[in-house]
Motif scaffolding. Structure first.
Motif, PDB file in Angstrom:
ATOM      1  N   GLU A   1      58.411  -7.332  34.857  1.00 51.96           N
ATOM      2  CA  GLU A   1      57.152  -7.759  35.455  1.00 51.96           C
ATOM      3  C   GLU A   1      56.106  -6.646  35.368  1.00 51.96           C
ATOM      4  O   GLU A   1      54.960  -6.883  34.982  1.00 51.96           O
ATOM      5  CB  GLU A   1      57.388  -8.180  36.914  1.00 51.96           C
ATOM      6  CG  GLU A   1      56.124  -8.660  37.595  1.00 51.96           C
ATOM      7  CD  GLU A   1      56.386  -9.424  38.892  1.00 51.96           C
ATOM      8  OE1 GLU A   1      57.556  -9.764  39.185  1.00 51.96           O
ATOM      9  OE2 GLU A   1      55.404  -9.681  39.611  1.00 51.96           O
TER      10      GLU A   1
ATOM     11  N   ASN B   1      51.941 -12.210  40.242  1.00 55.27           N
ATOM     12  CA  ASN B   1      53.371 -12.383  40.526  1.00 55.27           C
ATOM     13  C   ASN B   1      54.037 -13.182  39.409  1.00 55.27           C
ATOM     14  O   ASN B   1      53.865 -14.394  39.313  1.00 55.27           O
ATOM     15  CB  ASN B   1      53.569 -13.101  41.860  1.00 55.27           C
ATOM     16  CG  ASN B   1      52.996 -12.302  43.010  1.00 55.27           C
ATOM     17  OD1 ASN B   1      53.014 -11.060  42.993  1.00 55.27           O
ATOM     18  ND2 ASN B   1      52.470 -12.987  44.001  1.00 55.27           N
ATOM     19  N   ILE B   2      54.792 -12.488  38.570  1.00 57.37           N
ATOM     20  CA  ILE B   2      55.434 -13.162  37.433  1.00 57.37           C
ATOM     21  C   ILE B   2      56.770 -13.713  37.910  1.00 57.37           C
ATOM     22  O   ILE B   2      57.838 -13.142  37.691  1.00 57.37           O
ATOM     23  CB  ILE B   2      55.581 -12.188  36.246  1.00 57.37           C
ATOM     24  CG1 ILE B   2      54.214 -11.530  35.963  1.00 57.37           C
ATOM     25  CG2 ILE B   2      56.111 -12.912  35.011  1.00 57.37           C
ATOM     26  CD1 ILE B   2      54.219 -10.526  34.843  1.00 57.37           C
TER      27      ILE B   2
ATOM     28  N   ARG C   1      61.756 -13.207  38.438  1.00 63.50           N
ATOM     29  CA  ARG C   1      62.295 -12.778  39.731  1.00 63.50           C
ATOM     30  C   ARG C   1      63.527 -13.587  40.118  1.00 63.50           C
ATOM     31  O   ARG C   1      63.790 -14.640  39.540  1.00 63.50           O
ATOM     32  CB  ARG C   1      61.221 -12.952  40.812  1.00 63.50           C
ATOM     33  CG  ARG C   1      60.008 -12.071  40.600  1.00 63.50           C
ATOM     34  CD  ARG C   1      59.049 -12.175  41.768  1.00 63.50           C
ATOM     35  NE  ARG C   1      57.867 -11.345  41.547  1.00 63.50           N
ATOM     36  CZ  ARG C   1      56.881 -11.213  42.416  1.00 63.50           C
ATOM     37  NH1 ARG C   1      56.942 -11.837  43.579  1.00 63.50           N
ATOM     38  NH2 ARG C   1      55.845 -10.439  42.142  1.00 63.50           N
TER      39      ARG C   1
END
Lengths: 165, 595
Positions: free
Chosen positions: B435, B456-457, B461
């Protein structure tokens, strides 16, 4: 490719490359080489894509899968109670004397290795011993001398196991 | 799903079909003692400490390995159960070198706790340890393996097999001679062991422990000639509290900094700073490789490129895929970049002779100890990182110093090399490096921010075993026009068992990635072998949430916007992948044996 790599490959071709192929491959190597070298175990691990420690762990579990160099003739004297009471100590003493080695050792010419083993199932004919796959029963020191003598006479090969030197 | 009804200690409980008695008891908050059981691992059922009584059956059953069945009546604390457990513990202790007062695990040993709980006295069984020919392996800089304390529960074997798919440890021999052994019982540092420490994190006794450097650090602190520099990894700040009596998921960055100053460190700095630097170097390396492969068609340029921050992963690939070493980014890990800069740039800046600097790092990791001791990690002309402590060791030092951790006021890292971005913090979680790299690389190429809400990738995650994400590059800056329309394919894996799946698909050509992130430990560094015990899925999730919370709270979220990193390039390194960078920030790898 080294000889052992070829052997492991051909055994894997024969028995498959599954988890359950491990034991027959280990047995196949021991049949040819008398023992499993580090190199052989790494090759087996690579071939089956499992860890080398696991190959070692499995090999070390089985008494007949040797993990150190062995002589051409592996003598296994039964150490359990019946043979013990029939005089296995004298048998070992005689073997040590005629082979000039101690229990657990291999002769310098690489011919004989002397070991103890658990029950051979010959309790009614003790003391008993195994030389490679051949059982010998109702032994006494004289008989032991003759057996060793005849093996020596019949085996005139000079080649000793290079791994021992 | 059908429900199973049973009673445990006369209390009704209803559980899903397939749940074990142990799980059912947990639902009632009844604690059944366990030793070989661990939430992360498959059931072994070999220690027999968790036995319970099933009404109507003569035999006691192991609760960890017995599924609950309809109408079962279970007693977890009958006299029969207590006596059986006591015998089991007595038998285990008779084979365990129980020199507890001198043991590193004193106070945190699961066997010791059980012995105390079940009042195992001195007049128990004969001590069999004296009759054993045991080995203590002190040779690794990371892990000490002491067979005299092993109770053969095989948590370590299962950790190494299941979580990591390495199998550096296996069960060997049989009967009374059965032991946990490496290949041919070689020392740990010689075998395929990656030093990840997942076994150390799970060993219930002192049979597998980290090699600690606490006394060495105290000696250095108390040497007035030495200037003590400390760096702290991102995953330490979200877990340290657990080892000091706090709930998991707490962010304790400020308290940790305060505690480090109280312990006597002269410069309290942040590995996150070099995490940002890693992103600049590694991101540029990726772009350079893409150019080499796509424009210059250079056969020497290898893709996919993999990350290189995790020393467990590095040792793994050196053993298992030596032919793929050219695919590994040459960028050093943040710890080692930091070490190399401390004894060059930083020493010069604070006017201290590098000879007098002791460089200490606090890591969630046991493999970092090995990494710091690699012969190539001397690019400053000195040992770049002198001493590596785990999160657990730092917690112990804080306790030794009598510091009331919870009562500490928050403090800030020193400057220089103390400022970092949110992109650096997430290095501690699986997918974090990916990220962070994407946030920077995408912006270098296009001049725009990554097209994800709030940076926010999310596809990279979380705890999925293998995660994939593709970003299409459109309208790049002129310099990067060759990337126009290219879909950058990335992959993230954590835990070496998952790494193996990904690398096998790379080897057999099934996967076409450009960039792969691998972290050796489940969950990434936050689930590292040096983290507080216990570590399990629930705790890893809470630590993950804390890490992303910390990222969101940072004023700077992208590595290339870290003002100190920008300044470092202006003053010292000049440009990414430049001459100085190659000298200090990049490294080489060594092919190793497959055992």
């Amino acid at each position: 490719m080294s000889e052992i790599t070829n052997l492991v490959k051909s055994l894997a071709d024969k028995h498959g490359r599954y988890q359950e192929s491990l034991l027959p491959i280990l047995q196949g190597v021991v049949e040819q080489h008398k023992y499993l070298s580090e190199e052989a175990m790494v090759e087996i691990a690579r071939e089956l894509d499992i860890s080398a420690a696991r190959v070692f762990g499995t090999a070390s579990f089985y008494s007949f899968l040797n993990t150190r160099p062995m002589g051409k003739y592996i003598i296994r004297v039964c150490k359990t109670i019946t043979c013990m009471m029939h005089g296995k100590n004298q048998i070992i003493q005689e073997l040590e004397k005629s082979l000039k080695i101690k229990l657990g050792e291999t002769t310098l010419d690489g011919k004989f290795t002397l070991l103890e083993t658990n029950c051979l199932g010959q309790c009614h004919k003790g003391p008993a011993m195994l030389i490679n796959d051949e059982p010998y029963t109702e032994l006494n020191p004289e008989k032991v001398r003759e057996i060793i003598q005849s093996i020596k006479l019949n085996d005139t090969s000079k080649t000793s196991n290079p791994d021992l030197n | 799903m059908s429900k199973i009804n049973l009673t445990i200690d006369h209390i009704q409980v209803s559980v899903d079909k397939g749940a074990t008695i142990l799980e059912a008891a947990k639902k009632l908050n009844i604690k059944i003692p366990t030793l070989c059981y661990h939430e992360d691992l498959c059931v072994a059922g070999n220690c027999r400490v968790c036995v319970v009584e099933q009404m109507g059956s003569d035999r006691l059953v192991p609760s960890c390995a017995t599924p609950a069945s309809e109408g079962m009546e279970i007693l977890t604390n009958s006299l029969k159960v207590r006596n059986a457990r006591k015998s089991v513990i007595e038998l285990l202790v008779s084979e365990h070198r129980a020199e507890c007062t001198r043991c590193y695990k004193n106070g945190v040993c699961e066997l010791q706790h059980l012995s105390s709980e079940y009042l195992i006295g001195e007049d128990g069984l004969i001590d069999l340890v004296a009759l054993k020919n045991y080995t203590i392996d002190y040779f690794s800089p990371s892990i000490i393996k002491d067979d005299s304390k092993c109770i053969r529960c095989q948590r370590c074997v299962r950790s190494c097999d299941q979580l990591q798919n390495i199998g550096a440890l296996s069960v060997a021999y049989k009967g009374e001679k059965m032991k946990i052994a490496s290949f041919f019982e070689k020392p740990m540092y010689e075998v395929v062991c990656t030093n990840c420490g997942q076994c150390v994190n799970r060993c219930p006794t002192g049979a597998l422990i980290e090699r600690n450097y606490i006394d060495e650090v105290w000696s250095a602190i108390n040497n007035p000639q030495k200037h003590l520099v400390v760096q702290t990894a991102p995953a330490v700040r979200i877990a340290l509290g657990e080892a000091l009596g706090m709930e998991s998921g707490n962010i304790v960055t400020g308290r940790m900094v305060a505690a480090l100053r109280r312990l006597g460190f002269d410069s309290v700095l942040d590995t996150d700073f070099t995490a940002d630097l890693t992103i600049i170097e590694e991101g540029n390396e990726l772009l350079q490789r893409l150019k080499g492969a796509l424009v210059d068609k250079d056969p020497e340029v290898k893709l996919p490129m993999t990350t290189s921050c995790s020393p467990g992963w590095i040792k793994y690939i050196e053993h298992m895929y030596p032919q793929l070493l050219p695919n590994v980014s040459t960028a050093k890990s943040p710890q080692q970049m930091f070490g190399a800069l401390v004894k060059t740039y930083y020493a010069n800046k604070i006017k201290v002779d590098p000879e007098d600097i002791v460089s200490v790092s606090i890591m969630p990791c046991t493999a970092k100890k090995y990494e710091a001791n690699r012969p190539e990690m001397h690019s400053s002309g000195y040992k770049d990182v002198d001493l590596v402590l785990t999160t657990r060791e730092l917690a112990r030092m804080i306790e030794q110093a009598g510091i009331d951790f919870k009562a500490l006021e928050n403090e800030e890292f020193d400057s220089f090399m103390g400022v970092s971005s949110g992109a650096a913090v997430i290095f501690g979680a699986t997918g974090g490096v990916m990220e962070a790299a994407l946030r920077t690389a995408y912006e270098i190429v296009t001049g725009r921010e990554v097209p994800f809400d709030g940076l926010n990738i999310t596809p990279v995650r979380g705890m999925d075993e293998v995660k994939e994400a593709a970003i299409k590059i459109e309208n790049p800056l002129p310099e990067w026009s060759f990337l126009d329309g290219v879909e950058l394919k990335t992959c993230v894996a954590h835990g070496l068992a998952n790494a193996k799946k990904v690398m096998d698909s790379v080897v057999n050509g099934k996967a076409q990635y450009h960039f792969i992130e691998i972290m050796a430990c489940p969950g990434g560094c936050l689930g590292g072998g040096g983290q507080p015990i216990p570590t399990n899925m629930e705790i890893r999730k809470r630590r993950t949430e804390a890490i992303y919370r910390e990222d969101e709270g940072m004023p700077i979220r992208k590595s290339h916007e870290n003002p100190e990193v920008v300044k470092l390039y202006e003053e010292f390194l000049k440009k990414p992948l430049g001459h100085k960078s190659h000298e200090l920030l990049h490294t080489t790898y060594t092919p190793r044996n497959r055992y």
